[in-house]
Design a protein around this motif. Structure first.
Motif, short mmCIF file in Angstrom:
data_model
loop_
_atom_site.label_atom_id
_atom_site.label_comp_id
_atom_site.label_asym_id
_atom_site.label_seq_id
_atom_site.Cartn_x
_atom_site.Cartn_y
_atom_site.Cartn_z
N ALA A 110 0.82 -1.21 0.00
CA ALA A 110 0.00 0.00 0.00
C ALA A 110 0.86 1.26 0.00
O ALA A 110 0.54 2.24 -0.69
N GLU A 111 1.95 1.22 0.76
CA GLU A 111 2.86 2.38 0.79
C GLU A 111 3.51 2.59 -0.57
O GLU A 111 3.68 3.74 -1.01
N ALA A 112 3.88 1.50 -1.24
CA ALA A 112 4.50 1.61 -2.56
C ALA A 112 3.51 2.19 -3.58
O ALA A 112 3.86 3.05 -4.40
N GLU A 113 2.26 1.73 -3.50
CA GLU A 113 1.24 2.25 -4.41
C GLU A 113 0.97 3.72 -4.14
O GLU A 113 0.78 4.51 -5.08
N ALA A 114 0.95 4.10 -2.85
CA ALA A 114 0.75 5.51 -2.51
C ALA A 114 1.90 6.37 -3.02
O ALA A 114 1.69 7.49 -3.50
N ALA A 115 3.12 5.84 -2.91
CA ALA A 115 4.29 6.57 -3.40
C ALA A 115 4.21 6.75 -4.92
O ALA A 115 4.54 7.82 -5.45
N ARG A 116 3.79 5.69 -5.64
CA ARG A 116 3.65 5.79 -7.09
C ARG A 116 2.58 6.82 -7.48
O ARG A 116 2.76 7.60 -8.42
N LEU A 117 1.49 6.82 -6.72
CA LEU A 117 0.43 7.78 -7.01
C LEU A 117 0.90 9.21 -6.76
O LEU A 117 0.63 10.12 -7.56
N ASP A 118 1.65 9.41 -5.66
CA ASP A 118 2.17 10.75 -5.36
C ASP A 118 3.10 11.22 -6.48
O ASP A 118 3.05 12.38 -6.90
N ALA A 119 3.96 10.31 -6.95
CA ALA A 119 4.89 10.67 -8.02
C ALA A 119 4.13 11.02 -9.29
O ALA A 119 4.47 11.98 -10.01
N HIS A 120 3.08 10.26 -9.59
CA HIS A 120 2.29 10.54 -10.78
C HIS A 120 1.58 11.89 -10.67
O HIS A 120 1.55 12.67 -11.64
N LEU A 121 1.02 12.16 -9.49
CA LEU A 121 0.32 13.44 -9.32
C LEU A 121 1.28 14.62 -9.39
O LEU A 121 0.90 15.72 -9.82
N ASP A 122 2.52 14.41 -8.97
CA ASP A 122 3.53 15.46 -9.13
C ASP A 122 3.74 15.78 -10.61
O ASP A 122 3.87 16.96 -10.99
N ARG A 123 3.78 14.72 -11.45
CA ARG A 123 3.93 14.93 -12.89
C ARG A 123 2.69 15.61 -13.46
O ARG A 123 2.80 16.50 -14.32
N VAL A 124 1.51 15.20 -12.99
CA VAL A 124 0.26 15.82 -13.45
C VAL A 124 0.29 17.32 -13.15
O VAL A 124 -0.03 18.14 -14.01
#
Length: 288
Positions: free
Chosen positions: A229-243
């Motif tokens: 769950a932490e890894a998925e949250a980190a991936r989502l945060d990174a994606h939203l930073d790009r967005v």
């Protein structure tokens, strides 16, 4: 000492004076949730003046009946001492010592009095019951949401593979303790992960429910679930930073974004609604 645990145990039947004496001694050492009982069998023997065999047999009976569970070990001069926990829900299901209220019969006291001696009312206010009446002893408060908690425990039990279920009563107690530690969602995810991992295994290669929950084998699966769950949250945060970066710069890559992704970035404070609108994103519309 916890008066809540001691009072709960004092008002339940344990089957014999010896069992009652030992559980009351353990309750005296417990925290309000029944945990943290750190005393050796030798200590119990010295304080209760019971025989060593009697103490060991009674402790084993409590463990088998899931009135007591082992939660860990602590080092001591002779090696280690087992840490116990009283399962309050299991104690609460035992028969009560309270007698039912007798509502039958005459209310007169049967004492004849001399006529004309004045008012029979007692001018001094007195308690309805003597101080040592069981109902005057403060009772531990009932746990809020007990029905919800029971439903959560049952859901976890239902998630465990049906062909490996055994000793439901004990498992429900262990599940309740585990939920208080890690939460219902993580524990349920751990049970699902174990079931998926061992799907198709023969019975000799799997763990039955009583062994799995008693030995706390869910801990490794809970850790893996949380790590994922932490890894998925980190991936989502990174994606939203790009967005957010694309929206702010009005990049051509914005055409690959959905309104939902932009709204998530806005919700996290990465971009403003004005910046999103300037990049072509408006409510109820996706960027084309």
């Amino acid at each position: 000492m916890s008066w809540k645990v001691a009072n709960l145990c004092a008002q339940r039947k344990f089957g014999s004076p010896v069992r009652k004496q030992i559980i009351m001694f353990l309750a005296d050492k417990a925290s309000d949730d029944g945990s943290g009982i750190w005393c050796s069998k030798g200590t119990i023997q010295r304080h209760t003046e019971l025989g060593e065999t009697t103490v060991k047999r009674t402790i084993n009976e409590f463990l088998h009946e899931s009135i007591l569970i082992e939660t860990g070990r602590r080092a001591c001069k002779n090696g280690f001492t087992i840490v116990y926990r009283i399962i309050l829900s299991a104690v609460g299901r035992l028969d009560s010592i309270a007698e039912p209220e007798d509502e039958t019969g005459s209310t007169a006291d049967g004492v004849l009095r001399e006529p004309g001696t004045g008012s029979g009312a007692d001018p001094v206010p007195r308690p309805q019951r003597p101080p040592n009446h069981p109902e005057t002893i403060p009772k531990p408060p009932t746990r809020a949401g007990a029905r919800t908690a029971a439903a959560e425990v049952q859901k976890i039990w239902d998630e465990y593979p049906q062909d490996r279920r055994r000793d439901e009563a004990s498992c429900l107690n262990w599940i309740e303790v585990a939920i208080r530690e890690v939460g219902e969602a993580d524990l349920r995810a751990a049970v699902r992960a174990y079931a998926e991992e061992t799907a198709g295994f023969t019975r000799s290669k799997v763990s039955f429910s009583d062994n799995w929950f008693r030995a706390q084998k869910w801990r490794g699966y809970v850790a893996a679930v949380r790590e994922k769950a932490e890894a998925e949250a980190a991936r989502l945060d990174a994606h939203l930073d790009r967005v957010a970066e694309w929206v702010k710069s009005r990049s051509e890559l914005c055409r690959h974004l959905s309104l939902t992704q932009v709204q998530l970035a806005i919700a996290k404070g990465l971009v403003t609604a004005e910046e999103a609108e300037a990049a072509g994103f408006r409510d109820n519309k996706t960027h084309v």
